[in-house]
Design a protein around this motif. Structure first.
Motif, PDB file in Angstrom:
ATOM      1  N   GLY A  90       0.828  -1.205   0.000  1.00 49.54           N
ATOM      2  CA  GLY A  90       0.000   0.000   0.000  1.00 49.54           C
ATOM      3  C   GLY A  90       0.862   1.254   0.000  1.00 49.54           C
ATOM      4  O   GLY A  90       0.587   2.225  -0.718  1.00 49.54           O
ATOM      5  N   PHE A  91       1.926   1.216   0.774  1.00 51.34           N
ATOM      6  CA  PHE A  91       2.884   2.321   0.835  1.00 51.34           C
ATOM      7  C   PHE A  91       3.510   2.561  -0.537  1.00 51.34           C
ATOM      8  O   PHE A  91       3.609   3.706  -1.005  1.00 51.34           O
ATOM      9  CB  PHE A  91       3.956   1.959   1.869  1.00 51.34           C
ATOM     10  CG  PHE A  91       4.932   3.047   2.176  1.00 51.34           C
ATOM     11  CD1 PHE A  91       4.511   4.229   2.740  1.00 51.34           C
ATOM     12  CD2 PHE A  91       6.280   2.873   1.909  1.00 51.34           C
ATOM     13  CE1 PHE A  91       5.417   5.237   3.028  1.00 51.34           C
ATOM     14  CE2 PHE A  91       7.192   3.869   2.192  1.00 51.34           C
ATOM     15  CZ  PHE A  91       6.759   5.052   2.753  1.00 51.34           C
ATOM     16  N   GLY A  92       3.897   1.459  -1.205  1.00 50.31           N
ATOM     17  CA  GLY A  92       4.493   1.572  -2.539  1.00 50.31           C
ATOM     18  C   GLY A  92       3.533   2.219  -3.523  1.00 50.31           C
ATOM     19  O   GLY A  92       3.920   3.071  -4.323  1.00 50.31           O
ATOM     20  N   ARG A  93       2.276   1.826  -3.438  1.00 50.65           N
ATOM     21  CA  ARG A  93       1.267   2.407  -4.328  1.00 50.65           C
ATOM     22  C   ARG A  93       1.100   3.895  -4.040  1.00 50.65           C
ATOM     23  O   ARG A  93       0.997   4.714  -4.955  1.00 50.65           O
ATOM     24  CB  ARG A  93      -0.041   1.642  -4.144  1.00 50.65           C
ATOM     25  CG  ARG A  93      -1.263   2.256  -4.748  1.00 50.65           C
ATOM     26  CD  ARG A  93      -1.347   1.989  -6.241  1.00 50.65           C
ATOM     27  NE  ARG A  93      -2.249   2.928  -6.881  1.00 50.65           N
ATOM     28  CZ  ARG A  93      -3.543   2.722  -7.056  1.00 50.65           C
ATOM     29  NH1 ARG A  93      -4.073   1.586  -6.663  1.00 50.65           N
ATOM     30  NH2 ARG A  93      -4.293   3.627  -7.623  1.00 50.65           N
ATOM     31  N   ALA A  94       1.093   4.239  -2.741  1.00 45.74           N
ATOM     32  CA  ALA A  94       0.869   5.643  -2.363  1.00 45.74           C
ATOM     33  C   ALA A  94       2.005   6.530  -2.869  1.00 45.74           C
ATOM     34  O   ALA A  94       1.780   7.637  -3.346  1.00 45.74           O
ATOM     35  CB  ALA A  94       0.740   5.754  -0.851  1.00 45.74           C
ATOM     36  N   ILE A  95       3.226   6.033  -2.790  1.00 48.55           N
ATOM     37  CA  ILE A  95       4.372   6.831  -3.236  1.00 48.55           C
ATOM     38  C   ILE A  95       4.319   7.089  -4.735  1.00 48.55           C
ATOM     39  O   ILE A  95       4.661   8.172  -5.213  1.00 48.55           O
ATOM     40  CB  ILE A  95       5.691   6.115  -2.844  1.00 48.55           C
ATOM     41  CG1 ILE A  95       5.942   6.304  -1.363  1.00 48.55           C
ATOM     42  CG2 ILE A  95       6.856   6.616  -3.662  1.00 48.55           C
ATOM     43  CD1 ILE A  95       7.278   5.819  -0.907  1.00 48.55           C
ATOM     44  N   GLY A  96       3.860   6.068  -5.494  1.00 50.18           N
ATOM     45  CA  GLY A  96       3.878   6.216  -6.942  1.00 50.18           C
ATOM     46  C   GLY A  96       2.634   6.849  -7.523  1.00 50.18           C
ATOM     47  O   GLY A  96       2.631   7.271  -8.670  1.00 50.18           O
TER      48      GLY A  96
END
Lengths: 297, 334
Positions: free
Chosen positions: B248-254
């Motif tokens: 989820g964090f990875g998605r939020a950053i991108g």
């Protein structure tokens, strides 16, 4: 006391679920309420007029449909073959399997804006330039953003969706089918393409639908690979630019000169895109649910 | 001699249609025809494996072609941008000026600020909802909740962005009395909407993967349903929960379109959530269209893209590891 603590946990987690569903409801309700105010047949079939403050969105719908069709032509066959490798050929301990699995998982997590950069750097600046040099003696044809390159970029982005969905269905086909086919003397290739794949047809459909729904809604990958603000003509050549529903929404929200005049148009465009993606997603969910029931049987 | 399925014969017929795959003229060994068929079979396997290998090539190509456009920074571009420019000079992102300033710290801080707000709001909601769906919800309701939240995942981010811009921004501004209509808080809330379905789906899968035996043992020992859920099922699924949060964090950053539309896009170096921010992804999206191909600014934007690719690749890898650990823990193998 114990009962009280129990209750609290259940109620709190229920509350979180209700909040999420309520948010979903508010978003959809808001878009449906305001989006249908100005919606008309003319809006869907006409081109934008007077600086996007009047008219319709037909070129954007047309461009989006063309984009996802071109994208599917590339992503679906490729994705199905990779899925066949995963479900039928791969040995779990082999190095190729571990690396391809990691590549697919990784591909699913690459930010969409990075796909946009990739499309620009790879398809437009490299492949396009090479085609122009080879076939058009350096004249600028393919070395610029176009619907073809946007579709290819989107195909790379939606590839994991196709692979994961198709693989799941292939694995759900009972082993007996393969064994019966092999026992009858069919080769593995015949078994896969004449016995297993026809049974997994619903999975291929679901994969394609989910990919299309994703491809219709993603904007970041087409920002610099082919989408245009406004075009007087519909795209008719692979090297033409195109209008895109999602991109059109972004244009309407941020580049508008007259916010109040574009607001109803914006809402209607959002409504059309949401209806489109929801219909696709619901179809996919329904097919998948039926497929799962079938697999259990 | 032909073993050929026609489409109508797909339902495997009983033994009456069986023809032995052996040439009667050949007493021992394999007939040439059979040899040919096996050669074709082998070739097909190699070709299909080759196509699968291509996915590795694609990941590699993405890195190479995004990185390649940033590479000239290593020896410096003609207009003076180098690999050091994103990390030196005053903390200002001002690429279009007589002396361009490419310091990415305001962008990194902005990205982290928005992402953190989204994670703080989204994670508890998504995890609690996953726990409810997996442990407490009655069967019929559960069958409805999952597809509904999956529908939220199906809403394109540009739609979430325009909803946030048209509706949410005013609500947040009024509720907190913020001066700027577009700010980090609004962007964070909108971004939370995008990551809730991801965290929810992955953690719900992890919770449902916990074998029933765990629950039954706990209940048999006299634990309540909530105790079982919180003290037995949840801890057993922890690696999967960690994977959900990381992915989820990875998605939020991108995520690009939401922040591009509602963050206000000013590269201010501040921790205040009420101020407008600019993220790494939104910077690429906003500036790439107007930049001169090959200029220092263009190269720096590709450098930011490479950075994003690497960050999300690491996060994905770690998330994957956690997911594998979950399966090892629950089933003894991956």
């Amino acid at each position: 006391m114990r009962k009280f603590v129990d209750r609290t946990f259940v109620v709190l987690s229920l509350a979180a679920t209700v909040i999420i569903l309520a948010i979903l409801f508010v978003i959809i309700g808001n878009i449906a309420y305001h989006g249908t105010e100005r919606l008309s047949w003319e809006f869907i079939t006409a081109a934008p007029e007077s600086g996007m403050t009047a008219g319709g969105i037909f070129p954007a719908i047309y461009g989006t449909v063309l984009l996802v069709l071109l994208m599917s032509l590339a992503a679906v066959p490729f994705g199905v073959l990779v899925a066949i490798y995963f479900a039928e050929y791969a040995r779990p301990e082999s190095r190729l399997y571990r690396w391809t699995r990691m590549a697919v998982n990784n591909l699913a997590g690459v930010p969409s804006i990075v796909f946009g950069l990739f499309g620009l750097g790879f398809f437009v600046q490299s492949i396009g330039k090479a085609i122009d040099r080879a076939a058009y003696s350096g004249r600028l044809v393919y070395a610029q953003p176009s619907i073809l390159w946007a579709a290819m970029t989107m195909a790379v982005l939606t590839l994991p969706v196709v692979i994961i969905t198709v693989e799941e269905t292939l694995r759900a086909v009972p082993r007996d089918y393969r064994e019966a086919s092999l026992a009858l003397g069919a080769t593995k290739l015949q078994t896969i393409f004449r016995v297993v794949l026809p049974q997994a047809w619903s999975g291929v459909m679901t994969g394609a639908i989910l990919a299309i729904s994703r491809g219709a809604g993603e904007v970041a990958p087409v920002l610099f690979t082919g989408a245009a603000y406004f075009l007087p003509r519909l795209p008719s050549h692979p090297a033409d630019q195109f209008m895109h529903l999602g991109y059109h929404i972004w244009v309407l929200t941020t580049q508008s000169t007259n916010v109040e005049a574009t607001k109803p148009l914006l809402y209607s465009t959002v409504f059309v895109l949401v209806v489109l993606t929801f219909l696709l997603n619901i179809t996919a969910i329904l097919i998948r649910n039926r497929m799962r029931k079938w697999a259990v049987r | 001699m032909k073993t050929k399925f026609r489409n109508s014969e797909r339902e495997l017929k009983p033994a009456t249609t069986f023809r032995p795959n052996v040439d009667p003229n050949v007493v021992a060994g394999v007939s040439p025809r059979s040899q040919f068929r096996h050669a074709i079979d082998r070739l097909a396997e190699i070709l299909i494996s080759g196509v699968a290998f291509f996915t590795i090539a694609v990941i590699f190509l993405i890195f190479v072609y995004v990185g390649k456009e940033a590479l000239p920074l290593v020896w410096g571009t003609s207009d003076g941008a180098t690999i050091a420019s994103p990390f030196t000079g005053p903390f200002t992102w001002q690429p279009v000026s007589t002396v361009p300033k490419y310091n990415v710290f305001p962008l990194i801080l902005g990205t982290l600020k928005v992402t953190l707000i989204a994670m703080l709001l989204g994670t508890p909601l998504a995890l609690a909802a996953a726990l409810y769906t997996a442990e407490f919800a009655p069967g019929r309701i559960r069958e409805w909740i999952k597809p509904a939240i999956e529908l939220l995942a199906g809403i394109p981010s540009v739609v979430l962005g325009s909803f946030a811009l048209l509706v949410l921004a005013s609500w947040v501004q009024d509720a907190f009395g913020i001066v700027y209509r577009l700010n980090a808080l609004t962007a964070g809330i909108a971004l939370a909407l995008a990551i809730i379905p991801i965290i929810y789906t992955i953690s719900e899968d992890a919770l449902t993967a916990v074998p029933r035996l765990y629950r039954e043992a706990s209940l048999a020992l006299g634990a309540s349903k909530a105790q079982t859920a919180v003290r037995v099922v949840f801890p057993s699924a922890i690696p999967g929960i960690a994977a959900a949060i990381i992915l989820g964090f990875g998605r939020a950053i991108g995520e690009t379109m939401i922040v591009l539309m509602v963050s206000g896009n000013s590269a201010i170096l501040s921790l205040d959530p009420a101020l407008p921010v600019r993220t790494l992804s939104a910077t690429i999206a906003a500036e790439m269209a107007e930049v001169v191909v090959g200029s220092g600014h263009y190269r720096i934007l590709f450098f930011i893209g490479t950075l994003l690719f690497l960050i999300t690749a690491v996060l994905n890898w770690v998330g994957d590891r956690f997911n594998r650990r979950l399966r090892e823990r629950l089933f003894g193998s991956s």
